[in-house]
Design an enzyme around this catalytic site. Structure first.
Site: not given
Ligand code: NAD
Ligand code: TYD
Length: 349
Positions: A13, A83, A85, A130-132, A155, A159, A194-195
């Protein structure tokens, strides 16, 4: 001339954000700070590397004193912090790297901004998240800006922790911060762990496509340029201390997405119907695998006039074309330890 620090600009990104800012804002000096992990690749930025308003600095955000020295040297007017991981599977096998890069790294940048900026007027520290952090949804509902945090992987927990620290620095020290939380991105230059790029790579090379569990997990996919556009808007027009959710209202069950990708790949590679689909292989599920993510992005749409520009079928087609046309890039980033990493991952499953 304003000087803007973009961290993680050699990643997926970040490289789109750097390219956009360097080209669109010739009166900004863009400093791209990245320590070039396996996910950072200067080949992502070939078209801007010689631009007069661009400079690359190889540095690790976990080095606190160095961050302060760089803030002193460059007198940044603003920061766009990407930046990190970023891969959930790696966070499951090596959580500490995520704690250092994502939490300690973010605090080092916050401290540098707090201590070296003697006046916060006109300054801005923009943290990309992230939305996670919101956890996992059931079959219905959306993540809103005020949804309670409930991170469930190392992860997303790292975040979430960095988001909390950014808000704490705003509340405690008055640091002018803003945060956005985005759904899953896809597009050119995404590292093939990534997928979507992993599946494209595997189909191209007639390797198995690993589908975790039953393939029923749902992600909300956004074309990376639409995220870069949102970042540009939020950097310039977002309100200090606010959070903006970014997402494409584009939910896909993993297995349905993979079928769509297989159809596109069969067509592009002139393979008969069903050829790529034969590579689909169900493997052991990811530990703690979040079921569903879905973003409500009405705030950024209403307040800043943002909306996604690409339909998914169009974006996916463009993405496939890019990967097929950029074999050299793929070869370059998958050399080294890539194969070893995957062999270890899948042997463990
Ligand atoms: P990426 O893994 O492709 O890139 C990360 C970049 O950060 C790499 O260039 C890497 O070299 C650099 N980096 C890592 N650790 C560093 C350190 N200690 N010091 C300096 N540089 C370091 O990640 P991405 O997918 O481009 O994600 C960028 C940001 O956006 C991350 O903060 C991620 O959490 C967030 N995000 C990603 C997505 C997504 O779908 N990819 C969605 C929402 C938010
Ligand atoms: P990924 O691209 O790793 O993003 P994230 O975990 O941050 O959402 O994974 C997207 C979805 O695809 C997720 O539900 C896990 C699944 N997945 C697979 O089924 N197989 C794979 O090989 C990978 C990498 C992911």
């Amino acid at each position: 001339m304003k000087t803007i620090l973009i961290t993680g600009g050699a990643g997926f990104i970040g490289s789109h954000v750097v390219r956009r800012f360097v080209k669109k804002y010739p009166d900004y000096k863009i400093v791209n700070l990245d320590n070039l992990t396996y996910a950072g690749n200067l080949a992502n930025l070939r078209d801007v590397e010689n631009a007069p308003n661009y400079e690359f600095v190889k540095a690790d955000i976990t080095a606190g004193e160095l961050m302060k020295a760089l803030f002193k040297k460059y007198r940044f007017d603003g920061v766009i912090h990407l930046a990190a991981e970023s891969h959930v599977d790696r966070s499951i096998s090596s959580p500490m790297e995520f704690i250092f890069a994502n939490i300690v790294g973010t605090v080092n940048l916050l401290n540098a901004a707090r201590l070296i900026w003697d006046d916060f007027t006109g300054k801005r520290f923009y943290h990309i998240s992230t939305d996670e952090v919101y956890g996992s949804l059931g079959a219905t509902g959306f993540f809103y800006e005020n949804t309670a945090y409930d991170p469930r992987s190392p992860y997303s927990a790292s975040k979430a922790s960095s988001d909390h620290l950014v808000r704490a620095y705003n509340h405690t020290y008055g640091l002018p911060t803003v945060i956005s939380n985005c759904s899953n991105n896809y597009g050119p230059f995404q590292f093939p762990e990534k997928l979507i790029p992993l599946a494209i790579y595997n189909i191209k090379h007639s390797k198995l496509i690993p589908v975790y569990g039953k393939g029923e997990n749902i992600r909300d996919w956004l074309y990376v340029e639409d995220h870069a556009n949102a970042i540009d808007l939020i950097y310039h027009e977002g309100k200090i201390a606010e959070t903006y959710n970014i997402g494409g209202h584009n939910e896909w069950k993993n297995i349905d997405l993979i079928h769509l990708l297989c159809e596109i790949m069969n067509r592009k590679l002139k393979r008969s119907a069903g050829t790529s689909e034969n590579l689909i292989t169900y493997v052991k599920d990811r530990a703690g695998h979040d079921l569903r993510y879905a973003i409500d992005s009405s705030k950024i749409q209403k307040e800043l006039g943002w909306k996604p520009s690409l339909q998914f079928a169009e974006g996916l087609e463009k993405t496939v074309e890019w990967y097929l046309a950029n074999e050299e890039w793929m070869k370059n980033v998958t050399s080294g330890d890539y194969q070893k990493y995957y062999d270890i991952q899948y042997n463990k499953r």
